[in-house]
Motif scaffolding. Structure first.
Motif, PDB file in Angstrom:
ATOM      1  N   SER A   2       0.768  -1.233  -0.083  1.00  0.00           N
ATOM      2  CA  SER A   2      -0.067   0.082  -0.188  1.00  0.00           C
ATOM      3  C   SER A   2       0.981   1.467  -0.082  1.00  0.00           C
ATOM      4  CB  SER A   2      -0.884   0.034   1.145  1.00  0.00           C
ATOM      5  OG  SER A   2      -0.101  -0.139   2.364  1.00  0.00           O
ATOM      6  N   LYS A   5       0.882   7.352  -2.873  1.00  0.00           N
ATOM      7  CA  LYS A   5       0.663   8.255  -4.223  1.00  0.00           C
ATOM      8  C   LYS A   5       1.639   9.327  -4.196  1.00  0.00           C
ATOM      9  CE  LYS A   5      -2.257  11.002  -7.290  1.00  0.00           C
ATOM     10  NZ  LYS A   5      -3.473  11.507  -7.484  1.00  0.00           N
ATOM     11  N   TYR A   6       2.535   9.406  -5.615  1.00  0.00           N
ATOM     12  CA  TYR A   6       3.581  10.387  -5.620  1.00  0.00           C
ATOM     13  C   TYR A   6       2.922  11.576  -6.196  1.00  0.00           C
ATOM     14  CZ  TYR A   6       7.240   7.582  -3.495  1.00  0.00           C
ATOM     15  OH  TYR A   6       7.812   6.899  -2.500  1.00  0.00           O
ATOM     16  N   ILE A   7       3.254  12.827  -5.660  1.00  0.00           N
ATOM     17  CA  ILE A   7       2.902  14.079  -6.533  1.00  0.00           C
ATOM     18  C   ILE A   7       4.035  14.961  -6.820  1.00  0.00           C
ATOM     19  CG2 ILE A   7       1.826  16.409  -5.751  1.00  0.00           C
ATOM     20  CD1 ILE A   7       0.363  14.502  -3.755  1.00  0.00           C
ATOM     21  N   GLN A  12      -1.221  20.017  -7.766  1.00  0.00           N
ATOM     22  CA  GLN A  12      -2.103  19.008  -7.021  1.00  0.00           C
ATOM     23  C   GLN A  12      -2.270  18.942  -5.594  1.00  0.00           C
ATOM     24  OE1 GLN A  12       1.012  16.181  -8.994  1.00  0.00           O
ATOM     25  NE2 GLN A  12      -0.916  15.072  -9.467  1.00  0.00           N
ATOM     26  N   ASN A  36       5.076  12.802  -1.364  1.00  0.00           N
ATOM     27  CA  ASN A  36       4.079  11.628  -1.462  1.00  0.00           C
ATOM     28  C   ASN A  36       2.890  11.910  -0.360  1.00  0.00           C
ATOM     29  OD1 ASN A  36       4.711  10.315   1.090  1.00  0.00           O
ATOM     30  ND2 ASN A  36       6.516   9.941   0.131  1.00  0.00           N
ATOM     31  N   GLU A  37       1.797  11.399  -0.753  1.00  0.00           N
ATOM     32  CA  GLU A  37       0.669  11.604   0.159  1.00  0.00           C
ATOM     33  C   GLU A  37       0.945  11.271   1.658  1.00  0.00           C
ATOM     34  OE1 GLU A  37      -3.035  10.924  -2.785  1.00  0.00           O
ATOM     35  OE2 GLU A  37      -2.232   8.957  -1.888  1.00  0.00           O
ATOM     36  N   ASN A 180       8.853   7.395   3.199  1.00  0.00           N
ATOM     37  CA  ASN A 180       7.851   6.490   2.960  1.00  0.00           C
ATOM     38  C   ASN A 180       8.178   4.912   3.631  1.00  0.00           C
ATOM     39  OD1 ASN A 180       6.284   4.549   1.712  1.00  0.00           O
ATOM     40  ND2 ASN A 180       7.059   4.986  -0.442  1.00  0.00           N
TER      41      ASN A 180
END
Length: 370
Positions: A2, A5-7, A12, A36-37, A180
């Motif tokens: 899991s 998500k990368y930004i 965004q 990332n989120e 992460n």
């Protein structure tokens, strides 16, 4: 797994007002942006000076004229493409140009430019150089972040190094334990690779980059524990940065929380004079005082940390700054001057070794090798 998500586009991030996002686009055009989120979830968006925000969200200060791209002249350390050999027993393999997020103070911002190619997926030349140099007993995989590589690719590099008898220690320079942590504790194959290659005779060390105690979440502690159980030794290094951790209470809390989690405090660094880093710079005297006040609040385990400057000449340890004088020694030295003691005048605004009058008597500018 899991994975978050990368930004990569500032647009965004809806928590930043649209007008501010428009201003920040000019910075992301010069200095790459990525987050990332999971890491964004650590930010208190109600606080414009939130330290986690300052770590990864661009600021207009990055466009101020300051510093240079390669402040420690790493380009003089390359012996073959992708491999640096500055200190006798240590080699660096630059294996990735990607990170879990991009720290705004990064001393290797140059790696993330399109016109720079220092990181190599093919490390065969570096491995060949290391094989031919038996004095090298430890190798640091860095970048970018080596834990951003696919596990299979990382396994190949680690196993290739383990085939070289004189390489006893493999080091992974990584911020993923806090950027992460799920990438670590949810990847059984990664932990298996570490377990198989970190033994009682030949260890794998994870050189973590944790800048602030708020990064040490329950997820991060779970990542530390997974690494420990796999046989890795985890240590930490961080620069002391204006607006992020330039507070004795914050640094003391960081030292304590690291020690409680079984992560060895290793280095406090003086921020290098890198392009775009003006807003993070502190005078040397201020850094020294903050660090000493923090160490006074922690146990002997936290006090093991060393304060140094990663200069072209080597790692210059700051022993004391008192009455306008800087008391220094070479903790590491390009030219073999290990332990050399120096007393130099320290102007109030000095922020780097080069700012200390008389410093040039102790080192010479190296030339590019490759």
């Amino acid at each position: 797994m899991s994975l978050p998500k990368y930004i990569t586009k500032i647009d965004q991030i809806s928590q930043i007002p649209e007008k501010e996002r428009e201003k920040l686009k000019a910075i992301t055009e010069k200095f790459v942006f990525r987050v990332n989120e999971y890491y964004l979830s650590l930010i208190n968006w109600d606080d414009p000076n939130d330290p986690i925000r300052r770590l990864v969200i661009p600021s207009e200060g990055e466009l101020k004229e300051y510093g240079r791209w390669d402040a420690s002249d790493e380009n003089t350390n390359y012996v073959v493409p992708g491999c640096q050999h500055k200190y006798t027993t240590t080699a660096l393999l630059i294996v990735s140009e990607v990170c879990g997020a991009y720290c705004r103070y990064c001393f290797r911002k140059r790696l993330f430019r399109n016109d720079v190619k220092e990181a190599l997926l093919d490390v065969s030349q570096g491995l060949g150089y290391i094989r031919q140099h038996p004095e090298i007993n430890n190798v640091l995989l860095t970048g970018g972040d080596p834990l951003m590589l696919g596990t299979r690719r990382l396994k190949t590099i680690i196993e290739s190094l383990r085939e070289i008898e004189h390489v006893k220690i493999i080091r992974l320079g990584s911020k993923l334990p806090v950027f992460n942590p799920m990438r670590i504790y949810e990847d059984e194959e990664l932990l298996k690779v570490i377990k198989e290659n970190s033994t009682t005779e030949n260890r794998i060390y994870v050189m973590a980059h944790i800048n602030h105690p708020r990064e040490i979440t329950k997820e991060a502690r779970r990542a530390f524990q997974a690494l420990h159980e796999a046989g890795a030794i985890v240590v930490n290094q961080t620069p002391v940065l204006r607006g992020i951790n330039d507070d004795p209470d914050v640094l003391a809390e960081l030292l304590d929380k690291l020690s409680w989690a079984g992560v060895t405090p290793y280095y406090f660094f003086v921020n290098r004079p890198v392009a775009g880093n003006n807003d993070f710079v502190l005078p040397l005297k201020e850094v020294y005082d903050i660090v000493e006040k923090a160490k006074a609040k922690t146990s002997g385990l936290g006090k093991r940390v060393r304060l140094s400057m990663s200069h072209t000449a080597g790692k210059v340890e700051i022993l004391a700054i008192q009455d306008g004088k800087a008391y220094l020694k070479f903790h590491q030295s390009r030219d073999g001057d290990y332990g050399k003691f120096m007393i130099l005048d320290c102007p109030d605004d000095a922020a780097w070794f080069d700012d200390l009058p008389g410093n040039k008597a102790y080192w010479k500018q190296p030339e590019k090798v490759v």
